[in-house]
Design an enzyme around this catalytic site. Sequence first.
Site, mmCIF file in Angstrom:
data_model
loop_
_atom_site.group_PDB
_atom_site.id
_atom_site.type_symbol
_atom_site.label_atom_id
_atom_site.label_comp_id
_atom_site.label_asym_id
_atom_site.label_seq_id
_atom_site.Cartn_x
_atom_site.Cartn_y
_atom_site.Cartn_z
ATOM 1 N N LEU A 75 -1.751 21.837 -24.574
ATOM 2 C CA LEU A 75 -1.133 21.162 -23.442
ATOM 3 C C LEU A 75 -0.821 19.685 -23.681
ATOM 4 C CD1 LEU A 75 -3.182 22.800 -20.544
ATOM 5 C CD2 LEU A 75 -1.138 23.673 -21.713
ATOM 6 N N CYS A 76 -1.169 19.132 -24.850
ATOM 7 C CA CYS A 76 -0.773 17.761 -25.164
ATOM 8 C C CYS A 76 0.705 17.746 -25.552
ATOM 9 C CB CYS A 76 -1.592 17.208 -26.327
ATOM 10 S SG CYS A 76 -3.186 16.570 -25.846
ATOM 11 N N HIS A 77 1.386 16.705 -25.139
ATOM 12 C CA HIS A 77 2.798 16.547 -25.484
ATOM 13 C C HIS A 77 2.936 15.971 -26.888
ATOM 14 C CE1 HIS A 77 2.835 16.566 -21.082
ATOM 15 N NE2 HIS A 77 4.064 17.037 -21.189
ATOM 16 N N MET A 113 -5.270 10.603 -25.863
ATOM 17 C CA MET A 113 -5.742 11.731 -26.677
ATOM 18 C C MET A 113 -5.506 11.489 -28.161
ATOM 19 S SD MET A 113 -7.228 13.493 -24.500
ATOM 20 C CE MET A 113 -7.762 14.696 -25.686
ATOM 21 N N GLU A 114 -4.421 10.819 -28.497
ATOM 22 C CA GLU A 114 -4.146 10.506 -29.897
ATOM 23 C C GLU A 114 -5.183 9.530 -30.451
ATOM 24 O OE1 GLU A 114 -0.666 12.469 -28.279
ATOM 25 O OE2 GLU A 114 -1.952 10.900 -27.481
ATOM 26 N N ASP A 128 -18.064 14.629 -43.607
ATOM 27 C CA ASP A 128 -17.780 15.568 -44.691
ATOM 28 C C ASP A 128 -17.986 14.932 -46.059
ATOM 29 O OD1 ASP A 128 -16.774 18.062 -45.821
ATOM 30 O OD2 ASP A 128 -14.994 16.885 -46.353
#
Length: 157
Positions: A75-77, A113-114, A128
């Site tokens: 749902l992120c653009h 969000m980015e 990692d």
Amino acid sequence: MSELSHLDSAGRARMVDVGDKPITRRAAEAVGQLLCAPETLALVKAGEAPKGNVIATAELAGVMAAKQTAALIPLCHPLPLSQVVVEITPDDGLPGFLVHARVRTTGQTGVEMEALTGVSIACLTLFDMLKAVDKGMEIGAIKVTAKSGGRSGSWQA
């Protein structure tokens, strides 16, 4: 909050239509941290980590991840990002690493969000690359610290 914008009237997930929103300059910043043993931090600071320059690699991974946010989070653009900066700073006081991301665009929706994705993937990359020498590391304190642009204007934690 009266209603969730990503749910329709039947409760189904939906992508928000931002087509009628004005195009504005938008920015967001996020932070996070990776806690590790003092010996692990010293190894990285001395440039002796077995997998090489873990900070530069994790910073690059964070930038690359921010650019792929729409492919990772439903749902992120997809957004044309004009700037992504991920900076990792060793911190003896934690001990560990502070991770900071700044993201900018000119568009119809924000880039929080980015910024969060950039920080998260940078932390995961550090983990990692260091897990062979430190199994007890901890990722945390990931949050948005600032945003600007759009209808709601600027906000800072």
